[in-house]
Design an enzyme around this catalytic site. Sequence first.
Site, PDB file in Angstrom:
ATOM      1  N   HIS A  80       2.565   2.995   2.881  1.00 54.71           N
ATOM      2  CA  HIS A  80       3.693   2.278   3.507  1.00 54.71           C
ATOM      3  C   HIS A  80       4.938   2.293   2.617  1.00 54.71           C
ATOM      4  O   HIS A  80       6.011   1.890   3.046  1.00 54.71           O
ATOM      5  CB  HIS A  80       3.291   0.830   3.837  1.00 54.71           C
ATOM      6  CG  HIS A  80       2.236   0.770   4.896  1.00 54.71           C
ATOM      7  ND1 HIS A  80       2.488   0.410   6.193  1.00 54.71           N
ATOM      8  CD2 HIS A  80       0.914   1.094   4.843  1.00 54.71           C
ATOM      9  CE1 HIS A  80       1.370   0.497   6.907  1.00 54.71           C
ATOM     10  NE2 HIS A  80       0.397   0.902   6.107  1.00 54.71           N
TER      11      HIS A  80
ATOM     12  N   HIS B 133       0.813  -1.218   0.000  1.00 53.15           N
ATOM     13  CA  HIS B 133       0.000   0.000   0.000  1.00 53.15           C
ATOM     14  C   HIS B 133       0.847   1.268   0.000  1.00 53.15           C
ATOM     15  O   HIS B 133       1.888   1.338   0.668  1.00 53.15           O
ATOM     16  CB  HIS B 133      -0.961   0.012   1.195  1.00 53.15           C
ATOM     17  CG  HIS B 133      -2.126  -0.927   1.010  1.00 53.15           C
ATOM     18  ND1 HIS B 133      -2.883  -1.400   2.053  1.00 53.15           N
ATOM     19  CD2 HIS B 133      -2.652  -1.478  -0.121  1.00 53.15           C
ATOM     20  CE1 HIS B 133      -3.829  -2.205   1.574  1.00 53.15           C
ATOM     21  NE2 HIS B 133      -3.703  -2.276   0.264  1.00 53.15           N
TER      22      HIS B 133
ATOM     23  N   HIS C  56      -0.581   1.909  12.116  1.00 50.58           N
ATOM     24  CA  HIS C  56      -1.381   3.125  12.320  1.00 50.58           C
ATOM     25  C   HIS C  56      -1.699   3.355  13.790  1.00 50.58           C
ATOM     26  O   HIS C  56      -1.875   2.399  14.555  1.00 50.58           O
ATOM     27  CB  HIS C  56      -2.706   3.045  11.554  1.00 50.58           C
ATOM     28  CG  HIS C  56      -2.548   3.067  10.067  1.00 50.58           C
ATOM     29  ND1 HIS C  56      -2.542   4.238   9.336  1.00 50.58           N
ATOM     30  CD2 HIS C  56      -2.368   2.068   9.170  1.00 50.58           C
ATOM     31  CE1 HIS C  56      -2.385   3.950   8.044  1.00 50.58           C
ATOM     32  NE2 HIS C  56      -2.272   2.639   7.918  1.00 50.58           N
TER      33      HIS C  56
ATOM     34  N   ASP D 168      -0.243  -3.548   8.572  1.00 51.52           N
ATOM     35  CA  ASP D 168      -1.684  -3.308   8.727  1.00 51.52           C
ATOM     36  C   ASP D 168      -2.445  -4.608   8.955  1.00 51.52           C
ATOM     37  O   ASP D 168      -3.641  -4.680   8.712  1.00 51.52           O
ATOM     38  CB  ASP D 168      -2.253  -2.606   7.482  1.00 51.52           C
ATOM     39  CG  ASP D 168      -1.826  -1.146   7.400  1.00 51.52           C
ATOM     40  OD1 ASP D 168      -1.181  -0.652   8.344  1.00 51.52           O
ATOM     41  OD2 ASP D 168      -2.147  -0.503   6.379  1.00 51.52           O
TER      42      ASP D 168
ATOM     43  N   HIS E  39      -5.376  -8.543   4.811  1.00 48.77           N
ATOM     44  CA  HIS E  39      -5.397  -7.118   4.457  1.00 48.77           C
ATOM     45  C   HIS E  39      -4.950  -6.955   3.007  1.00 48.77           C
ATOM     46  O   HIS E  39      -5.607  -6.307   2.207  1.00 48.77           O
ATOM     47  CB  HIS E  39      -4.491  -6.354   5.418  1.00 48.77           C
ATOM     48  CG  HIS E  39      -4.392  -4.881   5.122  1.00 48.77           C
ATOM     49  ND1 HIS E  39      -5.465  -4.033   5.212  1.00 48.77           N
ATOM     50  CD2 HIS E  39      -3.339  -4.118   4.728  1.00 48.77           C
ATOM     51  CE1 HIS E  39      -5.081  -2.805   4.887  1.00 48.77           C
ATOM     52  NE2 HIS E  39      -3.794  -2.832   4.596  1.00 48.77           N
TER      53      HIS E  39
HETATM   54 ZN   LIG Z   1      -2.419  -1.216   4.194  1.00 45.10          ZN
END
Ligand SMILES: [Zn+2]
Length: 255
Positions: free
Chosen positions: A61, A58, A171, A133, A114
């Site tokens: 990241h 993602h 996060h 994540d 995820h």
């Molecule tokens: Zn992610």
Amino acid sequence: MPAQTHLFMCLKDNFGVLLHDPGSGRTAAIDAPEAAPVEAALKATGWKLTDILVTHHHGDHTGGIEELKGRYRCRVVAPDGEAGGIPEVDETVRDGDTVRVGALEGRVIVTPGHTSAPSTLYFPADKLVFAGDTLFSIGCGRVIEGTMAQMWQSMLKLRALPDDTMVHCGHEYTLANIRFAKTIEPDNKALAERGDEVKRLRGAGKFTIPATIGAEKVENPFLRADLPEVAKSVGLSGSPAWKVFAEIRERKNRF
Ligand SMILES: [Zn+2]
């Protein structure tokens, strides 16, 4: 010599973390959401960036990788199954592989859900895990590319780590996660106490991680989907654990 870590914020609510081996001087960024905060963290610590260990593809990241690699020529290590979506990859790793940062030795645990094949990075001697994540404190990532059943299996892999393992995640969502978790387990005393502690930490401008696996096991509903009382609270007594997990995850999506 034991590992040292330095935690900081990137973007809106992403954690950045540096992992440093004092013996060799090597320093890894676990993910690189953006370059500037990573560089500020390097300046603050006096450490030199030698590696970027990527948990998943993602953009929040990986957004800083190109700029950091351009400046530091660091090695970029990415999950084999997601390397195509990650820039500047030098090495790929698969489930069970070893990742070294100087003398620090990490093991790759692939935790799909995820994304399709993210790396969770576990450093047993240092009792550290970097879960990206996949696992958050009192929460877990949205199930986007994998299935609910796969994500539940990933939760079980992380729950099996020793209780004193310190969990770093992608996060700062802990406060909102606790508000949701209380709707699943309103009578969980440890969760209520954690809620008070997290409010204090946030009020003082402090981070809410690392958490321990031991604490997450008793407070995080996503790690507790196989407990009869949790199944009962979502109206799924007797259902397979992954279905209970899926129901909790779907409720969180709507929360
Ligand atoms: Zn992610």
